[in-house]
Design an enzyme around this catalytic site. Structure first.
Site, PDB file in Angstrom:
ATOM      1  N   LYS A   1     -13.927  -9.440   3.994  1.00 40.35           N
ATOM      2  CA  LYS A   1     -15.105  -8.565   4.307  1.00 40.35           C
ATOM      3  C   LYS A   1     -15.538  -8.518   2.831  1.00 40.35           C
ATOM      4  O   LYS A   1     -14.925  -8.260   1.941  1.00 40.35           O
ATOM      5  CB  LYS A   1     -14.746  -7.267   4.836  1.00 40.35           C
ATOM      6  CG  LYS A   1     -13.322  -6.844   4.282  1.00 40.35           C
ATOM      7  CD  LYS A   1     -12.721  -5.316   5.179  1.00 40.35           C
ATOM      8  CE  LYS A   1     -11.947  -4.573   4.556  1.00 40.35           C
ATOM      9  NZ  LYS A   1     -10.547  -5.226   5.045  1.00 40.35           N
TER      10      LYS A   1
ATOM     11  N   ASP B   1     -17.131   1.599   0.625  1.00 38.23           N
ATOM     12  CA  ASP B   1     -15.981   2.293   0.137  1.00 38.23           C
ATOM     13  C   ASP B   1     -15.527   1.965  -1.424  1.00 38.23           C
ATOM     14  O   ASP B   1     -16.240   1.087  -1.995  1.00 38.23           O
ATOM     15  CB  ASP B   1     -14.822   1.708   1.034  1.00 38.23           C
ATOM     16  CG  ASP B   1     -14.553   0.430   1.279  1.00 38.23           C
ATOM     17  OD1 ASP B   1     -15.133  -0.266   0.363  1.00 38.23           O
ATOM     18  OD2 ASP B   1     -13.374   0.150   1.511  1.00 38.23           O
TER      19      ASP B   1
ATOM     20  N   THR C   1      -6.677  -8.229  15.092  1.00 38.97           N
ATOM     21  CA  THR C   1      -7.491  -7.295  14.247  1.00 38.97           C
ATOM     22  C   THR C   1      -6.926  -7.419  12.654  1.00 38.97           C
ATOM     23  O   THR C   1      -5.751  -7.420  12.410  1.00 38.97           O
ATOM     24  CB  THR C   1      -6.560  -5.816  14.534  1.00 38.97           C
ATOM     25  OG1 THR C   1      -6.702  -5.750  16.061  1.00 38.97           O
ATOM     26  CG2 THR C   1      -7.543  -4.726  14.007  1.00 38.97           C
TER      27      THR C   1
ATOM     28  N   ARG D   1     -16.464  -2.801   2.360  1.00 38.81           N
ATOM     29  CA  ARG D   1     -16.831  -2.386   3.293  1.00 38.81           C
ATOM     30  C   ARG D   1     -18.234  -1.500   3.044  1.00 38.81           C
ATOM     31  O   ARG D   1     -18.692  -1.292   1.939  1.00 38.81           O
ATOM     32  CB  ARG D   1     -16.015  -1.356   4.098  1.00 38.81           C
ATOM     33  CG  ARG D   1     -14.484  -2.281   4.215  1.00 38.81           C
ATOM     34  CD  ARG D   1     -13.778  -1.428   5.346  1.00 38.81           C
ATOM     35  NE  ARG D   1     -13.369   0.097   4.599  1.00 38.81           N
ATOM     36  CZ  ARG D   1     -13.152   1.055   5.308  1.00 38.81           C
ATOM     37  NH1 ARG D   1     -13.074   0.820   6.944  1.00 38.81           N
ATOM     38  NH2 ARG D   1     -12.958   1.986   4.755  1.00 38.81           N
TER      39      ARG D   1
ATOM     40  N   ASP E   1     -13.671   0.360  -3.086  1.00 38.78           N
ATOM     41  CA  ASP E   1     -13.486  -1.271  -3.783  1.00 38.78           C
ATOM     42  C   ASP E   1     -14.591  -2.157  -3.110  1.00 38.78           C
ATOM     43  O   ASP E   1     -14.367  -3.249  -3.414  1.00 38.78           O
ATOM     44  CB  ASP E   1     -12.010  -1.811  -3.561  1.00 38.78           C
ATOM     45  CG  ASP E   1     -11.886  -1.977  -1.974  1.00 38.78           C
ATOM     46  OD1 ASP E   1     -12.321  -1.259  -1.041  1.00 38.78           O
ATOM     47  OD2 ASP E   1     -11.071  -2.795  -1.684  1.00 38.78           O
TER      48      ASP E   1
ATOM     49  N   ARG F   1       0.814  -1.346  -0.026  1.00 39.08           N
ATOM     50  CA  ARG F   1      -0.111  -0.134  -0.037  1.00 39.08           C
ATOM     51  C   ARG F   1       0.858   1.191  -0.183  1.00 39.08           C
ATOM     52  O   ARG F   1       1.619   1.392   1.073  1.00 39.08           O
ATOM     53  CB  ARG F   1      -1.113  -0.133   1.173  1.00 39.08           C
ATOM     54  CG  ARG F   1      -1.903   1.050   1.257  1.00 39.08           C
ATOM     55  CD  ARG F   1      -3.112   0.747   0.211  1.00 39.08           C
ATOM     56  NE  ARG F   1      -4.014  -0.488   0.589  1.00 39.08           N
ATOM     57  CZ  ARG F   1      -5.385  -0.501   1.563  1.00 39.08           C
ATOM     58  NH1 ARG F   1      -5.353   0.688   2.200  1.00 39.08           N
ATOM     59  NH2 ARG F   1      -5.954  -1.434   1.645  1.00 39.08           N
TER      60      ARG F   1
ATOM     61  N   SER G   1      -8.296   0.498  -1.636  1.00 40.32           N
ATOM     62  CA  SER G   1      -9.456   0.655  -0.925  1.00 40.32           C
ATOM     63  C   SER G   1      -9.967   1.838  -0.793  1.00 40.32           C
ATOM     64  O   SER G   1     -10.238   2.901  -1.672  1.00 40.32           O
ATOM     65  CB  SER G   1      -9.259  -0.243   0.443  1.00 40.32           C
ATOM     66  OG  SER G   1     -10.301  -0.126   1.169  1.00 40.32           O
TER      67      SER G   1
END
Ligand SMILES: *[C@@H]1O[C@H](CO)[C@@H](O)[C@H](O)[C@H]1NC(C)=O
Ligand SMILES: *[C@@H]1O[C@H](CO)[C@@H](O)[C@H](O)[C@H]1NC(C)=O
Ligand SMILES: *[C@@H]1O[C@H](CO)[C@@H](O)[C@H](O)[C@H]1NC(C)=O
Length: 608
Positions: free
Chosen positions: A433, A317, A395, A322, A319, A65, A160
């Site tokens: 997700k 969002d 997480t 979410r 992509d 990223r 994202s």
């Protein structure tokens, strides 16, 4: 000093632009990237060049990223090829799927589509079959395709919800979930050792003509919607439901897919926010393309909803992995649900739908729901009463995806997983997700509630009344100094001067348990050894309080922040919300006063 830095840079640039040690041409063959570097050199923009060339972007927890641009620290043709070559040599044999979103950065010539075709060229050059989508897709289509076609890996080129100049590269393994250790570490190390691009890796045009290349778009489109239809349980409600829903894809990929998902559920198609429905890499109508930022991103959605008389807004969002949801209240105000609140609603709904189909009381013992350690424990409350299993993971959805895989392999049913950062996995056809299936399932839940003259807000209260109120409050401090972060956390684990002597109280609140996933200590486990994986490279301590409070303090891998997540989990029947809110506020104040205080003048509070 500047001259020295400049000279060093010229050497690096020379390597980058001309030759490797073995004498092969090492040219980044994207002329725009080259001319961007030449411009910077001409301007003597040493700092900018340093930023691009003096470090290599890390293949980290979520793959790559970074900003698109020239140099080792940026997303560009060369770094994509280098990464993909290493992914290739790390793989078992088999095919791969490659997807991409709509991001593009004209100044450096980088785009998700270009990076995807370079990745395809790398695989094809070594005889690996590639399923390259011919058009943009939501991120969840890639893990779906890995499972559906039984492939050995999936790559999604997307950043994202990041700012527009960024891009990213996400890798899924043959089990359908994002890669975890040791594969991620292996890739990270091997990149350093395999920097030289193979000449054929640049041959995108030949790759696109190769018989090894297939376009899975039509087939996967059909199969995906067929798969999520399994979660449509109230096909008849569209006749009686009058609820109107607005959807925004925030200039990302979501629009057509969410429209199709609603169709697959026989729901009225949502009203699309016209200005934001088509993909646009400039994200012109929003400051940040992140629906988690709440109202600013939803302004146009609220305006459309007011015009159409819609009462619910769904936002993906860019992509579409979410989902955020807002609902108009009787007061006329819009309520944007937190990720935890929507997790409670979807978790409740998924269980109700499952229950409707499964009257066998024993089957519930086979059912699992997951959430991350920093998300609400509401699913634990529901699980306790209903008799299914609840588990926490670290997480990030890579952990939930991989845990779900293990459970599925053991023959368990994984009904639902979520994290507070508005990520929801409602279907085990996608082990990540998925904002598309979540949107349709939320749409059905909303329509169902409307037929019972209820709303999301009312249902959320009903869930809290039945399973116990769960009130959370999350925030962070900004801290750029690693020494300050270390001394803050080390003091907590060395509270009375000895190792593993954590605080036993915090102001007036008594602490009943401590879990430290940096050191692997857990006071609740036999011999105090934590069950969840630990990581020395990040800080994370969770305190459980005798009053039902839970607080996690952690550092973020990608941002200079100390985040804290707090929640008060009340027993069912305790519905004095005023009191519970006050109790949580007091707890947060006590944590800030006691645990952050000695370093507090070195921390910046979250901007308002
Ligand atoms: C509503 O449901 C019926 C029955 O499944 C279906 O035939 C119809 O097309 C649906 N209407 C809409 C607007 O989706
Ligand atoms: C903990 O405290 C003791 C006594 O003050 C000190 O000797 C030790 O170095 C500390 N350990 C850590 C990990 O900070
Ligand atoms: C609820 O809590 C508040 C604040 O602690 C208290 O003043 C009030 O009496 C409580 N109400 C009930 C019904 O118990």
């Amino acid at each position: 000093m500047v001259l020295k830095g400049h000279r060093m840079l010229l050497i690096i640039l020379d390597l980058f632009l001309c030759k490797t040690t073995r004498g092969h041409v090492f040219l980044p063959q994207n002329p725009k990237t080259v001319s961007m570097v030449q411009e910077l050199v001409k301007e003597g923009a040493v700092e900018a060049l340093k930023k691009c060339f003096s470090s290599r972007m890390e293949f980290g927890t979520a793959g790559l990223r970074a900003a698109m641009g020239p140099g080792t620290s940026c997303m560009n043709d060369l770094t994509i090829i280098q990464t993909t070559q290493v992914v290739l040599i790390t793989l078992r044999s088999g095919g791969v799927v490659i997807g991409y979103d709509a991001r593009a950065h004209p100044p450096s010539g980088g785009s998700s589509k270009r990076f995807a075709s370079l990745a395809a060229a790398v695989f094809i050059s070594r005889g690996v079959p590639v399923h390259l989508f011919s058009d943009i897709t939501p991120t969840p289509f890639v893990p779906f395709t890995v499972l559906h076609l039984g492939l050995c890996a999936g790559i999604m080129v997307t950043a994202s919800h990041n700012p527009k100049q960024d891009n990213g590269y996400k890798v899924y393994w043959e089990n359908g979930a994002q890669i975890v250790s040791p594969h991620d570490k292996g890739i990270s190390q091997s990149i350093e050792e395999n920097l030289e691009p193979w000449p054929e890796s640049w041959s995108t045009e030949e790759a696109l003509k190769s018989p090894l290349l297939k376009d899975p778009y039509q087939d996967i489109h059909t199969q995906y919607f067929k798969a999520i239809q399994k979660h449509c349980h109230h096909r008849d409600i569209n006749k009686s439901s009058k609820v109107k829903i607005v959807h925004t894809s925030v200039h990302g990929v979501g629009h057509t897919f969410v429209q199709s998902a609603f169709k697959a559920f026989d729901l009225h198609p949502p009203y699309a926010v016209e200005e934001q429905k088509d993909p646009d890499p400039e994200f012109p109508t929003v400051k940040y393309p992140n629906p988690e930022e709440g109202e600013g991103v939803l302004t146009l959605s609220f305006a459309l909803a007011e015009r159409e008389g819609a009462t619910v807004v769904l936002a993906n969002d860019p992509d579409a992995d979410r989902l955020a949801v807002a609902e108009k209240q009787e007061s006329g105000q819009w309520r944007v649900f937190s990720g935890n609140e929507l997790g409670a609603l979807l978790g409740w709904w998924m269980f109700r739908c499952w229950e409707k189909l499964n009257s066998d009381a024993a089957a519930v013992k086979n059912v699992y729901m997951l959430s991350s350690t920093v998300s609400s424990k509401i699913l634990r409350g529901i699980a306790l009463k209903e008799g299914f299993h609840f588990e926490e993971t670290l997480t990030g959805f890579k952990w939930m995806g991989n845990r779900a895989r293990d459970l599925l392999d053991q023959g368990k049913t994984v009904l639902f997983a979520f994290e507070e950062a508005i990520g929801y996995m409602c279907s085990s056809s996608v082990l990540d997700k998925d904002g598309v299936s979540a949107a349709a399932i939320a749409g059905e839940m909303i329509s169902y509630l409307a037929t019972k003259s209820s709303s999301l807000s009312q249902q959320l209260t009903a869930i809290y009344e039945e399973y116990g109120y769960h009130i959370s409050k999350n925030s962070y401090f900004i801290c750029h100094d690693q020494d300050v972060i270390h001394s803050l956390f080390d003091r907590l684990r060395n509270y009375s001067g000895q190792k593993d002597s954590y605080p036993t109280e915090c102001g007036r609140f008594s602490i009943s348990a401590v879990r430290d996933l940096t050191t692997g200590y857990d006071s609740n486990q036999p011999s105090n050894k934590a069950v969840l994986p630990t990581s020395r490279s990040s800080q994370m301590i969770t305190f459980t309080f005798s009053n039902g409070g839970v607080a996690t303090m952690r550092t973020s891998g990608t941002e200079p922040k100390i985040k804290y997540y707090t929640e008060l989990c009340a027993a069912p029947g305790n519905s004095n919300v005023t009191h519970l809110k006050k109790e949580l506020d007091d707890l947060v104040d006590a944590i800030v006063d006691n645990f952050f205080e000695p370093e507090k003048n070195k921390l910046q509070p979250k901007p308002e």
